[in-house]
Design an enzyme around this catalytic site. Structure first.
Site, PDB file in Angstrom:
ATOM      1  CG  HIS A  43     -43.650 101.552   8.110  1.00 11.36           C
ATOM      2  ND1 HIS A  43     -43.150 102.741   7.645  1.00 11.36           N
ATOM      3  CD2 HIS A  43     -42.630 100.656   8.042  1.00 11.36           C
ATOM      4  CE1 HIS A  43     -41.878 102.571   7.302  1.00 11.36           C
ATOM      5  NE2 HIS A  43     -41.545 101.320   7.545  1.00 11.36           N
ATOM      6  CG  ASN A  80     -40.904 104.953   9.831  1.00 13.27           C
ATOM      7  OD1 ASN A  80     -41.987 105.089  10.392  1.00 13.27           O
ATOM      8  ND2 ASN A  80     -40.498 105.753   8.846  1.00 13.27           N
ATOM      9  CD  GLN A 119     -33.995 109.181   6.962  1.00 14.23           C
ATOM     10  OE1 GLN A 119     -35.153 109.589   7.068  1.00 14.23           O
ATOM     11  NE2 GLN A 119     -33.645 108.235   6.091  1.00 14.23           N
ATOM     12  CB  THR A 165     -19.140  85.755  35.674  1.00 12.31           C
ATOM     13  OG1 THR A 165     -19.688  84.448  35.835  1.00 12.31           O
ATOM     14  CG2 THR A 165     -18.171  85.775  34.509  1.00 12.31           C
ATOM     15  CG  ASP A 166     -21.220  83.366  41.789  1.00 11.36           C
ATOM     16  OD1 ASP A 166     -22.431  83.329  41.487  1.00 11.36           O
ATOM     17  OD2 ASP A 166     -20.813  83.276  42.974  1.00 11.36           O
ATOM     18  CG  PHE A 203     -41.083 109.559   3.112  1.00 12.99           C
ATOM     19  CD1 PHE A 203     -39.832 110.051   3.461  1.00 12.99           C
ATOM     20  CD2 PHE A 203     -41.141 108.376   2.400  1.00 12.99           C
ATOM     21  CE1 PHE A 203     -38.671 109.384   3.117  1.00 12.99           C
ATOM     22  CE2 PHE A 203     -39.984 107.694   2.050  1.00 12.99           C
ATOM     23  CZ  PHE A 203     -38.743 108.196   2.408  1.00 12.99           C
ATOM     24  CE  LYS A 247     -22.647  85.519  36.958  1.00 19.98           C
ATOM     25  NZ  LYS A 247     -22.789  84.070  36.713  1.00 19.98           N
TER      26      LYS A 247
END
Length: 297
Positions: free
Chosen positions: A246, A244, A218, A57-58, A158, A12
């Site tokens: 940007h 990322n 990274q 599932t109940d 970067f 569930k």
């Protein structure tokens, strides 16, 4: 050639469990999203529709609510362990259980300068998560959080990246770095002060994000995971996912204005998606600890 049934599980997903403690004039609230999954000899349900081994599932949903009362929710990790242990120990066909939990934070409303005893507002911070697996090989707990939106306005570079005929990105020695971080960490055992460890892990990761002069996202993820494992012995593995977010400098020259890294456009997509796993080389086997069910934690 034969066609066979591979891995299967059922459960569930996303039972919204809210537990309010009314033991005194000041109430407390825990707000969870709980997913359960059973693992075991359920092949007949798939192959011939035989439900004799299937706990509905109940019923799993009802158990999650009942345990919120009978066992309480001191921490989502402990609550998840109690649920998983019950399903494996007390339900005969079940030989493995996976519990995934999201916790939504609330903060007290302030009325006339005083925190109110029984009124809260949803806090806009990250979502705490836990994933618990109990099976014949042992007990496995993965703590975590997601949607931790964090940004720094400098301290990120970067440059020196690989280029080809399709590369248009310019190198930079000073950029905004932002992400919506998903972090998960695996514990070596289930004997942990869960509520003490969580803020410690978060504080370490925020510190590393802020203070590392980042040559790449990274590199930042590596420092975050490494610092957590070095400083918290009970954690043996960290997995990080960082989109990322940007931020591009806007060209204001057409308007006769200079822009020295002050005005940006925040682009929501496409985005770089950086992922990393950091772990001790002597970490115990994870077995099915990372095998997801609903995939929410």
């Amino acid at each position: 050639m034969a066609i066979i049934l591979g891995e299967q599980q059922y459960g569930k997903a996303e039972s919204r469990v809210v537990r309010i403690y009314r033991d005194g004039p000041r109430h407390e609230i825990r707000d969870l999203n709980v997913s359960t999954a059973m693992r075991g000899p359920f092949d007949p349900a798939h192959l011939i529709g035989d439900q004799s081994n299937v706990l509905p599932t109940d019923t799993q949903k009802n158990t999650a609510f009942a345990f919120a009362k009978s066992h309480g929710i001191d921490s989502i990790e402990h609550y998840g362990l109690e649920l998983a242990r019950h399903f494996v120990r007390d339900i005969e066909p079940v030989d493995g259980a996976r519990i995934e939990i999201e916790e939504f934070a609330w903060e007290r409303a302030v009325v006339d300068g005083v925190p109110h005893d029984h009124t809260w507002m949803r806090a806009g911070r990250e979502i705490r998560t836990a994933a618990v697996t109990v099976d014949a090989t042992g007990e496995y707990v993965i703590g975590g959080f997601k949607d931790l939106v964090i940004l720094k306005s400098t301290g990120s570079e970067f440059a020196g990246f690989l280029k080809d005929e399709y590369t248009t990105l310019q190198e930079t020695k000073d950029r905004v770095m932002a992400t919506s971080l998903v972090a998960k960490w695996r514990f070596a055992s289930s004997d942990v002060d869960w509520n003490a460890v969580y803020p410690e892990v978060k504080a370490i990761m925020v510190r590393e994000f802020a203070t590392v002069q980042s040559l790449a996202l990274q590199q930042t993820l590596w420092h975050m995971g490494k610092a957590v494992i070095e400083q918290i012995p009970s954690i043996v593995e960290v997995r990080l996912t960082a989109p990322n977010k940007h931020h591009f400098v806007v060209d204001l020259a057409p308007f006769g204005l200079e822009n020295h890294g002050e005005v940006f456009i925040a682009a929501d997509r496409p985005y770089g998606l950086i992922e990393a796993q950091v772990l001790r080389d002597d970490a115990p086997a994870a077995h099915d600890a990372w095998r997801a069910s609903a995939g929410l934690a």
